[in-house]
Design a protein around this motif. Structure first.
Motif, PDB file in Angstrom:
ATOM      1  N   LEU A  17      -1.099   1.089   1.771  1.00  0.00           N
ATOM      2  CA  LEU A  17      -2.168   0.329   1.341  1.00  0.00           C
ATOM      3  C   LEU A  17      -2.451  -0.840   2.738  1.00  0.00           C
ATOM      4  O   LEU A  17      -1.017  -1.516   3.479  1.00  0.00           O
ATOM      5  N   VAL A  18      -3.592  -0.707   3.743  1.00  0.00           N
ATOM      6  CA  VAL A  18      -3.641  -1.226   5.081  1.00  0.00           C
ATOM      7  C   VAL A  18      -4.548  -2.623   4.293  1.00  0.00           C
ATOM      8  O   VAL A  18      -5.207  -3.398   3.635  1.00  0.00           O
ATOM      9  N   VAL A  19      -3.848  -4.558   4.717  1.00  0.00           N
ATOM     10  CA  VAL A  19      -4.223  -5.779   4.689  1.00  0.00           C
ATOM     11  C   VAL A  19      -4.212  -6.014   5.952  1.00  0.00           C
ATOM     12  O   VAL A  19      -3.225  -6.584   6.188  1.00  0.00           O
ATOM     13  N   ASP A  20      -6.149  -6.438   5.522  1.00  0.00           N
ATOM     14  CA  ASP A  20      -6.558  -7.392   6.593  1.00  0.00           C
ATOM     15  C   ASP A  20      -8.040  -7.582   6.772  1.00  0.00           C
ATOM     16  O   ASP A  20      -8.297  -7.142   5.708  1.00  0.00           O
ATOM     17  N   ASP A  21      -7.462  -9.391   7.260  1.00  0.00           N
ATOM     18  CA  ASP A  21      -8.829  -9.707   6.828  1.00  0.00           C
ATOM     19  C   ASP A  21      -9.961  -9.224   7.881  1.00  0.00           C
ATOM     20  O   ASP A  21     -11.437  -9.401   7.360  1.00  0.00           O
ATOM     21  N   GLN A  22      -9.566  -8.518   9.045  1.00  0.00           N
ATOM     22  CA  GLN A  22     -11.086  -8.082   9.675  1.00  0.00           C
ATOM     23  C   GLN A  22     -11.361  -6.697   8.735  1.00  0.00           C
ATOM     24  O   GLN A  22     -10.427  -5.539   8.662  1.00  0.00           O
ATOM     25  N   GLN A  23     -12.791  -6.350   8.172  1.00  0.00           N
ATOM     26  CA  GLN A  23     -12.630  -5.105   8.269  1.00  0.00           C
ATOM     27  C   GLN A  23     -12.597  -4.010   9.024  1.00  0.00           C
ATOM     28  O   GLN A  23     -12.779  -2.591   8.866  1.00  0.00           O
ATOM     29  N   ALA A  24     -13.253  -4.243   9.808  1.00  0.00           N
ATOM     30  CA  ALA A  24     -13.142  -2.970  11.412  1.00  0.00           C
ATOM     31  C   ALA A  24     -11.432  -2.481  11.654  1.00  0.00           C
ATOM     32  O   ALA A  24     -11.516  -1.243  11.990  1.00  0.00           O
ATOM     33  N   ASN A  25     -10.802  -3.430  11.127  1.00  0.00           N
ATOM     34  CA  ASN A  25      -8.775  -2.826  12.181  1.00  0.00           C
ATOM     35  C   ASN A  25      -9.078  -2.289  10.885  1.00  0.00           C
ATOM     36  O   ASN A  25      -8.520  -1.272  10.744  1.00  0.00           O
ATOM     37  N   ILE A  26      -9.350  -2.322   9.488  1.00  0.00           N
ATOM     38  CA  ILE A  26      -8.877  -1.702   8.116  1.00  0.00           C
ATOM     39  C   ILE A  26     -10.167  -0.609   9.209  1.00  0.00           C
ATOM     40  O   ILE A  26      -8.895   0.940   8.046  1.00  0.00           O
ATOM     41  N   GLU A  27     -11.250   0.088   8.886  1.00  0.00           N
ATOM     42  CA  GLU A  27     -11.633   1.297   9.174  1.00  0.00           C
ATOM     43  C   GLU A  27     -10.779   2.498   9.950  1.00  0.00           C
ATOM     44  O   GLU A  27     -10.891   3.051  10.066  1.00  0.00           O
ATOM     45  N   THR A  28     -10.297   1.495  10.808  1.00  0.00           N
ATOM     46  CA  THR A  28      -9.591   1.971  11.912  1.00  0.00           C
ATOM     47  C   THR A  28      -8.686   2.379  12.077  1.00  0.00           C
ATOM     48  O   THR A  28      -8.325   3.743  12.010  1.00  0.00           O
ATOM     49  N   VAL A  29      -7.220   1.722  11.298  1.00  0.00           N
ATOM     50  CA  VAL A  29      -6.351   2.105  11.099  1.00  0.00           C
ATOM     51  C   VAL A  29      -6.682   2.855   9.557  1.00  0.00           C
ATOM     52  O   VAL A  29      -6.022   4.822   9.529  1.00  0.00           O
ATOM     53  N   GLY A  30      -7.169   3.007   8.855  1.00  0.00           N
ATOM     54  CA  GLY A  30      -7.914   4.048   7.391  1.00  0.00           C
ATOM     55  C   GLY A  30      -8.066   4.963   8.150  1.00  0.00           C
ATOM     56  O   GLY A  30      -7.659   6.124   7.056  1.00  0.00           O
ATOM     57  N   VAL A  31      -9.345   5.307   8.772  1.00  0.00           N
ATOM     58  CA  VAL A  31      -9.591   6.882   9.442  1.00  0.00           C
ATOM     59  C   VAL A  31      -8.104   7.588   9.749  1.00  0.00           C
ATOM     60  O   VAL A  31      -7.772   8.349   9.881  1.00  0.00           O
ATOM     61  N   LEU A  32      -7.485   6.671  11.022  1.00  0.00           N
ATOM     62  CA  LEU A  32      -6.550   6.932  11.774  1.00  0.00           C
ATOM     63  C   LEU A  32      -5.263   8.158  10.125  1.00  0.00           C
ATOM     64  O   LEU A  32      -5.047   8.857  10.613  1.00  0.00           O
ATOM     65  N   LEU A  33      -4.951   7.366   9.231  1.00  0.00           N
ATOM     66  CA  LEU A  33      -4.063   7.975   8.502  1.00  0.00           C
ATOM     67  C   LEU A  33      -4.332   8.694   7.339  1.00  0.00           C
ATOM     68  O   LEU A  33      -3.681   9.420   6.469  1.00  0.00           O
ATOM     69  N   THR A  34      -6.639   8.808   7.259  1.00  0.00           N
ATOM     70  CA  THR A  34      -7.097   9.201   6.324  1.00  0.00           C
ATOM     71  C   THR A  34      -6.822  10.458   7.117  1.00  0.00           C
ATOM     72  O   THR A  34      -6.333  11.937   6.418  1.00  0.00           O
ATOM     73  N   ALA A  42      -7.368  -0.147   0.497  1.00  0.00           N
ATOM     74  CA  ALA A  42      -7.370  -1.822   1.780  1.00  0.00           C
ATOM     75  C   ALA A  42      -7.737  -2.605   0.906  1.00  0.00           C
ATOM     76  O   ALA A  42      -7.837  -2.503  -0.608  1.00  0.00           O
ATOM     77  N   ALA A  43      -7.216  -4.139   1.631  1.00  0.00           N
ATOM     78  CA  ALA A  43      -8.225  -5.347   0.773  1.00  0.00           C
ATOM     79  C   ALA A  43      -7.245  -6.071   2.031  1.00  0.00           C
ATOM     80  O   ALA A  43      -6.823  -6.118   3.112  1.00  0.00           O
ATOM     81  N   THR A  44      -8.855  -6.579   1.795  1.00  0.00           N
ATOM     82  CA  THR A  44      -9.335  -7.989   3.113  1.00  0.00           C
ATOM     83  C   THR A  44      -8.785  -9.247   3.080  1.00  0.00           C
ATOM     84  O   THR A  44      -8.913 -10.237   3.479  1.00  0.00           O
ATOM     85  N   SER A  45      -7.673  -9.445   2.009  1.00  0.00           N
ATOM     86  CA  SER A  45      -6.855 -10.926   1.821  1.00  0.00           C
ATOM     87  C   SER A  45      -5.582 -10.161   0.977  1.00  0.00           C
ATOM     88  O   SER A  45      -5.370  -9.497   0.279  1.00  0.00           O
ATOM     89  N   ARG A 120      -2.393   4.892  19.216  1.00  0.00           N
ATOM     90  CA  ARG A 120      -2.411   5.253  17.442  1.00  0.00           C
ATOM     91  C   ARG A 120      -0.668   6.395  16.890  1.00  0.00           C
ATOM     92  O   ARG A 120      -0.532   6.385  16.047  1.00  0.00           O
ATOM     93  N   ALA A 121      -0.231   6.990  18.132  1.00  0.00           N
ATOM     94  CA  ALA A 121       0.284   7.604  18.401  1.00  0.00           C
ATOM     95  C   ALA A 121       1.707   6.392  17.697  1.00  0.00           C
ATOM     96  O   ALA A 121       2.988   7.364  17.248  1.00  0.00           O
ATOM     97  N   GLU A 122       1.864   5.600  18.520  1.00  0.00           N
ATOM     98  CA  GLU A 122       3.215   4.794  18.244  1.00  0.00           C
ATOM     99  C   GLU A 122       2.701   3.828  16.070  1.00  0.00           C
ATOM    100  O   GLU A 122       3.525   4.474  15.811  1.00  0.00           O
ATOM    101  N   LEU A 123       1.827   3.944  15.816  1.00  0.00           N
ATOM    102  CA  LEU A 123       1.608   3.413  14.870  1.00  0.00           C
ATOM    103  C   LEU A 123       1.718   4.198  13.526  1.00  0.00           C
ATOM    104  O   LEU A 123       2.530   4.209  12.549  1.00  0.00           O
ATOM    105  N   LEU A 124       1.488   5.511  13.920  1.00  0.00           N
ATOM    106  CA  LEU A 124       1.629   6.935  13.007  1.00  0.00           C
ATOM    107  C   LEU A 124       3.387   7.079  12.977  1.00  0.00           C
ATOM    108  O   LEU A 124       4.554   7.229  12.064  1.00  0.00           O
ATOM    109  N   SER A 125       3.836   6.824  13.920  1.00  0.00           N
ATOM    110  CA  SER A 125       5.405   7.200  14.490  1.00  0.00           C
ATOM    111  C   SER A 125       5.824   6.287  13.634  1.00  0.00           C
ATOM    112  O   SER A 125       7.172   6.547  12.562  1.00  0.00           O
ATOM    113  N   ARG A 126       5.676   4.900  13.265  1.00  0.00           N
ATOM    114  CA  ARG A 126       6.383   3.438  12.851  1.00  0.00           C
ATOM    115  C   ARG A 126       6.101   4.096  11.279  1.00  0.00           C
ATOM    116  O   ARG A 126       6.387   3.763  10.633  1.00  0.00           O
ATOM    117  N   VAL A 127       4.900   4.109  10.988  1.00  0.00           N
ATOM    118  CA  VAL A 127       4.202   4.872   9.482  1.00  0.00           C
ATOM    119  C   VAL A 127       5.687   5.850   8.871  1.00  0.00           C
ATOM    120  O   VAL A 127       6.204   6.029   7.926  1.00  0.00           O
TER     121      VAL A 127
END
Length: 221
Positions: A17-34, A42-45, A120-127
């Protein structure tokens, strides 16, 4: 007769679940994870995030710290206070200017944080790391529950056998005309059955005290 092949079901991809009030951030993270094979919600609040979590519990949450209304910190604290959701690992996504909030984020119950803009590599490694840790914890819990169930079954069987010994010993002691040797043997049998029962009762008590997570054991009568 031909052997029917047996196939284990393929493991389901983890849901993040990606939670961010900025839709652009959600899309960036969502595309990477998908792209890496994860299911993404996703949730914006924080309010929408809680609704998503209650409808379908994710395996991991990527949570923005600062959001309008309910902050990520408040949402994390709320999840940690609920036994149904406390086991979901939360990784905070924090802007560079929010580093002073990192200690508060970890104290709220988060397992990690990634600073935005992230690599990208850091985020994926933490996930990957925290999903693997969660899976390991769940496997250990299942193994401990299996051990508790085995112990319960064994002690239940021993209880029945000891009860049978006790009944037969008491029956023999109530018989007239029993030889002195027979009487002494019956008394010894009765005494040792009681001692064995006490040992099992103590074992269960010690196990329950050492394993607060364990299933409640059936106590000896």
């Amino acid at each position: 007769m031909p052997r029917i092949p047996f196939h284990l079901p393929a493991p389901q991809p983890a849901t993040v679940l990606v939670v961010d009030d900025q839709q652009a951030n959600i899309e960036t993270v969502g595309v990477l994870l998908t792209t890496m094979g994860y299911n993404v919600m996703a949730a914006t609040s924080a309010r929408l995030a809680l609704e998503r979590i209650q409808a379908h519990k994710p395996d991991l949450i990527l949570l923005d710290i600062m959001m309008p209304g309910v902050s990520g910190l408040d949402l994390c604290r709320k999840l940690q206070s609920d036994a149904a959701f406390a086991g979901i690992p939360v990784i905070f996504l924090s802007a560079a200017g929010e580093v002073n909030l990192i200690s508060a984020a970890l104290e709220s119950g988060a397992v990690d944080y990634v600073t935005k803009p992230f690599h990208r590599a850091e985020l994926l490694s933490r996930v990957r790391t925290h999903l693997a840790l969660k899976a390991t914890r769940e496997e250990l819990l299942l193994a401990m529950e299996d051990k508790d169930e085995l112990l319960r079954l064994m002690t239940h069987d021993f209880k029945n056998r000891l009860a049978a010994l006790q009944i037969h010993a008491d029956f023999l002691l109530g018989e007239t005309g029993l030889s002195p040797q027979g009487t002494e043997s019956a008394r010894t049998l009765s005494r040792e059955a009681r001692r064995a029962s006490d040992c099992i009762r103590e074992l269960l008590a010690n196990h329950a005290a050492a394993q607060p997570h364990a299933l409640k054991m059936e106590q000896m009568d």
